[in-house]
Design a protein around this motif. Structure first.
Motif, short mmCIF file in Angstrom:
data_model
loop_
_atom_site.label_atom_id
_atom_site.label_comp_id
_atom_site.label_asym_id
_atom_site.label_seq_id
_atom_site.Cartn_x
_atom_site.Cartn_y
_atom_site.Cartn_z
N ALA A 106 0.85 -1.19 0.00
CA ALA A 106 0.00 0.00 0.00
C ALA A 106 0.88 1.24 0.00
O ALA A 106 1.97 1.24 0.59
N PRO A 107 0.43 2.29 -0.64
CA PRO A 107 1.23 3.52 -0.62
C PRO A 107 1.23 4.10 0.80
O PRO A 107 0.36 3.82 1.62
N TYR A 108 2.25 4.91 1.07
CA TYR A 108 2.33 5.57 2.37
C TYR A 108 1.14 6.51 2.55
O TYR A 108 0.68 7.15 1.60
N THR A 109 0.66 6.62 3.78
CA THR A 109 -0.35 7.63 4.09
C THR A 109 0.35 8.97 4.22
O THR A 109 1.58 9.04 4.34
N LYS A 110 -0.41 10.05 4.23
CA LYS A 110 0.20 11.38 4.38
C LYS A 110 0.97 11.51 5.69
O LYS A 110 2.10 12.03 5.68
N PRO A 111 0.45 11.04 6.83
CA PRO A 111 1.24 11.13 8.06
C PRO A 111 2.53 10.30 8.00
O PRO A 111 3.58 10.74 8.49
N GLN A 112 2.48 9.11 7.40
CA GLN A 112 3.68 8.29 7.27
C GLN A 112 4.71 8.99 6.39
O GLN A 112 5.91 9.01 6.71
N LEU A 113 4.26 9.54 5.28
CA LEU A 113 5.16 10.24 4.36
C LEU A 113 5.77 11.47 5.04
O LEU A 113 6.98 11.73 4.92
N ALA A 114 4.97 12.21 5.79
CA ALA A 114 5.48 13.38 6.51
C ALA A 114 6.54 12.95 7.52
O ALA A 114 7.58 13.61 7.65
N GLU A 115 6.32 11.84 8.24
CA GLU A 115 7.29 11.35 9.21
C GLU A 115 8.60 10.94 8.52
O GLU A 115 9.68 11.27 8.99
N LEU A 116 8.50 10.23 7.41
CA LEU A 116 9.69 9.81 6.67
C LEU A 116 10.49 11.01 6.17
O LEU A 116 11.72 11.05 6.29
N LEU A 117 9.80 11.98 5.61
CA LEU A 117 10.49 13.18 5.11
C LEU A 117 11.13 13.96 6.24
O LEU A 117 12.24 14.48 6.11
N THR A 118 10.43 14.05 7.38
CA THR A 118 10.99 14.75 8.54
C THR A 118 12.27 14.06 9.01
O THR A 118 13.28 14.71 9.27
N GLN A 119 12.23 12.73 9.11
CA GLN A 119 13.42 11.99 9.52
C GLN A 119 14.56 12.20 8.53
O GLN A 119 15.71 12.39 8.92
N TYR A 120 14.26 12.17 7.24
CA TYR A 120 15.27 12.38 6.21
C TYR A 120 15.89 13.77 6.34
O TYR A 120 17.10 13.94 6.27
N LEU A 121 15.04 14.77 6.53
CA LEU A 121 15.54 16.14 6.64
C LEU A 121 16.40 16.32 7.87
O LEU A 121 17.41 17.02 7.84
N ILE A 122 16.03 15.69 8.99
CA ILE A 122 16.83 15.79 10.21
C ILE A 122 18.20 15.16 9.99
O ILE A 122 19.22 15.75 10.34
N VAL A 123 18.22 13.96 9.40
CA VAL A 123 19.48 13.27 9.14
C VAL A 123 20.35 14.08 8.18
O VAL A 123 21.54 14.28 8.40
N THR A 124 19.75 14.59 7.12
CA THR A 124 20.48 15.39 6.14
C THR A 124 21.04 16.66 6.79
O THR A 124 22.19 17.03 6.57
N SER A 125 20.22 17.32 7.60
CA SER A 125 20.65 18.53 8.28
C SER A 125 21.82 18.25 9.23
O SER A 125 22.79 19.01 9.28
N ASP A 126 21.73 17.15 10.00
CA ASP A 126 22.81 16.78 10.92
C ASP A 126 24.10 16.49 10.16
O ASP A 126 25.18 16.87 10.61
N ARG A 127 24.01 15.84 9.02
CA ARG A 127 25.21 15.55 8.22
C ARG A 127 25.85 16.83 7.72
O ARG A 127 27.07 16.97 7.72
N GLN A 128 25.01 17.75 7.25
CA GLN A 128 25.55 19.01 6.75
C GLN A 128 26.22 19.80 7.86
O GLN A 128 27.27 20.40 7.65
N LYS A 129 25.63 19.79 9.05
CA LYS A 129 26.24 20.49 10.18
C LYS A 129 27.59 19.86 10.52
O LYS A 129 28.55 20.56 10.77
N GLY A 130 27.64 18.53 10.50
CA GLY A 130 28.89 17.84 10.78
C GLY A 130 29.95 18.13 9.74
O GLY A 130 31.13 18.33 10.07
N ASN A 131 29.56 18.22 8.48
CA ASN A 131 30.53 18.54 7.42
C ASN A 131 31.05 19.97 7.56
O ASN A 131 32.21 20.25 7.32
N ASN A 132 30.16 20.89 7.94
CA ASN A 132 30.57 22.28 8.09
C ASN A 132 31.50 22.46 9.28
O ASN A 132 32.40 23.29 9.26
N GLU A 133 31.28 21.68 10.35
CA GLU A 133 32.13 21.79 11.53
C GLU A 133 33.52 21.22 11.28
O GLU A 133 34.49 21.63 11.90
N ASN A 134 33.64 20.25 10.37
CA ASN A 134 34.92 19.62 10.06
C ASN A 134 35.79 20.48 9.15
O ASN A 134 36.95 20.19 8.98
N LYS A 135 35.23 21.50 8.57
CA LYS A 135 35.99 22.34 7.63
C LYS A 135 36.86 23.33 8.32
O LYS A 135 36.81 23.77 9.37
#
Length: 135
Positions: A106-135
């Motif tokens: 079954a396709p993701y529901t809107k709340p499931q999709l919102a949760e997945l995107l939120t988790q992805y954005l948090i992980v991506t944001s944390d990685r970018q912060k870590g890369n910027n701190e290492n520079k």
């Protein structure tokens, strides 16, 4: 398998060689081939889709004709075709020996999709912060 292959026969030949080499070294290899948007295979060479569906038996028959070392070779090849197109639309009944195992997701529901995107954005944001701190 390094390098590309130009046709299905060459692909089968390379798999056969790999299984033979592994059998000589007493190694059991498992191969899982997962193809997304598999409906696109209907527009390629006419032997590719039926060949993929029968890949395990093709490899096994090629191995049984070679040396005694590979006659009893463990040959697990599994091809998974992922498609939005239902199997009934594939018109493949004459090419298959056993019915496919179909799994409907079954396709993701809107709340499931919102949760997945939120988790992805948090992980991506944390990685970018870590890369910027290492520079």
């Amino acid at each position: 398998m390094p390098g590309g292959v130009s046709n299905f026969a060459e692909f089968v030949s390379r798999l056969k060689t790999m299984f033979e080499n592994d059998a000589k070294n007493n190694v059991r290899t498992s191969i899982l081939i997962g193809l997304t948007h598999a409906e696109m295979l209907r527009s390629v060479e006419s032997n590719v889709l039926p060949g993929l569906l029968r890949l395990s038996s093709i490899i096994q028959s090629r191995l049984s004709h070679s040396s005694d070392d590979t006659r009893d070779a463990y040959n697990p090849v599994c091809v998974i075709l992922m498609s939005r197109l239902p199997w009934t639309k594939w018109e493949m009944d004459s090419m298959t020996f056993t019915p496919p195992i179909t799994v409907s997701l079954a396709p993701y529901t809107k709340p499931q999709l919102a949760e997945l995107l939120t988790q992805y954005l948090i992980v991506t944001s944390d990685r970018q912060k870590g890369n910027n701190e290492n520079k």
